[in-house]
Scaffold this motif. Structure first.
Motif, PDB file in Angstrom:
ATOM      1  N   ILE A  71      -9.651  31.696 -59.818  1.00  0.00           N
ATOM      2  CA  ILE A  71      -8.448  31.742 -60.580  1.00  0.00           C
ATOM      3  C   ILE A  71      -8.764  30.137 -61.217  1.00  0.00           C
ATOM      4  CG2 ILE A  71      -6.684  32.027 -61.389  1.00  0.00           C
ATOM      5  CD1 ILE A  71      -6.315  34.237 -59.892  1.00  0.00           C
ATOM      6  N   THR A  96      -0.444  26.492 -55.982  1.00  0.00           N
ATOM      7  CA  THR A  96      -1.532  27.344 -55.060  1.00  0.00           C
ATOM      8  C   THR A  96      -0.958  27.589 -54.290  1.00  0.00           C
ATOM      9  OG1 THR A  96      -2.688  25.176 -56.107  1.00  0.00           O
ATOM     10  CG2 THR A  96      -3.840  26.702 -54.216  1.00  0.00           C
ATOM     11  N   ILE A 105      -8.555  27.996 -56.502  1.00  0.00           N
ATOM     12  CA  ILE A 105      -7.069  27.874 -57.835  1.00  0.00           C
ATOM     13  C   ILE A 105      -7.876  26.072 -58.599  1.00  0.00           C
ATOM     14  CG2 ILE A 105      -4.969  28.341 -58.756  1.00  0.00           C
ATOM     15  CD1 ILE A 105      -4.681  29.588 -56.598  1.00  0.00           C
ATOM     16  N   LEU A 150      -8.119  35.825 -52.718  1.00  0.00           N
ATOM     17  CA  LEU A 150      -7.992  36.112 -53.497  1.00  0.00           C
ATOM     18  C   LEU A 150     -10.140  35.180 -54.221  1.00  0.00           C
ATOM     19  CD1 LEU A 150      -7.892  32.546 -55.505  1.00  0.00           C
ATOM     20  CD2 LEU A 150      -7.500  31.790 -53.579  1.00  0.00           C
ATOM     21  N   GLU A 206      -1.487  32.555 -54.005  1.00  0.00           N
ATOM     22  CA  GLU A 206      -2.259  32.460 -52.607  1.00  0.00           C
ATOM     23  C   GLU A 206      -1.331  33.853 -52.312  1.00  0.00           C
ATOM     24  OE1 GLU A 206      -3.378  29.247 -50.285  1.00  0.00           O
ATOM     25  OE2 GLU A 206      -5.411  28.976 -52.128  1.00  0.00           O
TER      26      GLU A 206
END
Length: 139
Positions: free
Chosen positions: A36, A19, A2, A33, A23
């Motif tokens: 992103i 973060t 992220i 994940l 997640e």
């Protein structure tokens, strides 16, 4: 991974906390994940993207470009902080609360939730509330 990117002078406080939360949202939807990127910007920046890529001449709080493949969640999420601030005022909630709602909203779209009909929008709001409640919950 992220990533948080800033096209304004705003900086998200405690990126690690956000973060971890994002997640956990993805895990709670039985997804994985990928990558992103959140891009925080102002109205003018997001309006230009809306016009150029979506042919919409309107202001919006969030635009997401979904690169999800299967259950691996990936994409770029652009957030207008000006819209978030205005929405927070309109809904009489703190800025951080509205920001969390928008952060979760983008990920929920990648998980398959829509918001075009009243029924879809009601489910999306319910999911946003559910995921926002996870923010301070320890694993």
């Amino acid at each position: 991974m992220i990533y948080f990117n800033y096209e304004t002078d705003f900086t998200l406080q405690n990126e690690d906390l956000f973060t971890d939360w994002i997640e956990r949202i993805i895990e709670s939807e039985n997804k994985e994940l990928g990558e992103i990127s959140y891009i925080f910007c102002d109205d003018a920046y997001l309006h230009q993207i809306n016009v150029e890529y979506l042919d919409h001449d309107t202001l919006t709080d969030i635009i997401s470009f979904d690169y999800t493949e299967g259950d691996v969640i990936s994409g770029d999420i652009f957030i207008s902080l000006e819209r978030v601030a205005d929405n927070a005022t309109d809904f009489d909630v703190p800025f951080e609360t509205e920001l969390k709602r928008v952060l979760a909203h983008g990920v929920l779209h990648y998980c398959g939730y829509k918001d075009k009909t009243e029924k879809e929008e009601a489910l999306m709001r319910s999911k946003e509330d559910e995921k926002m409640a996870m923010f301070h919950v320890e694993q």
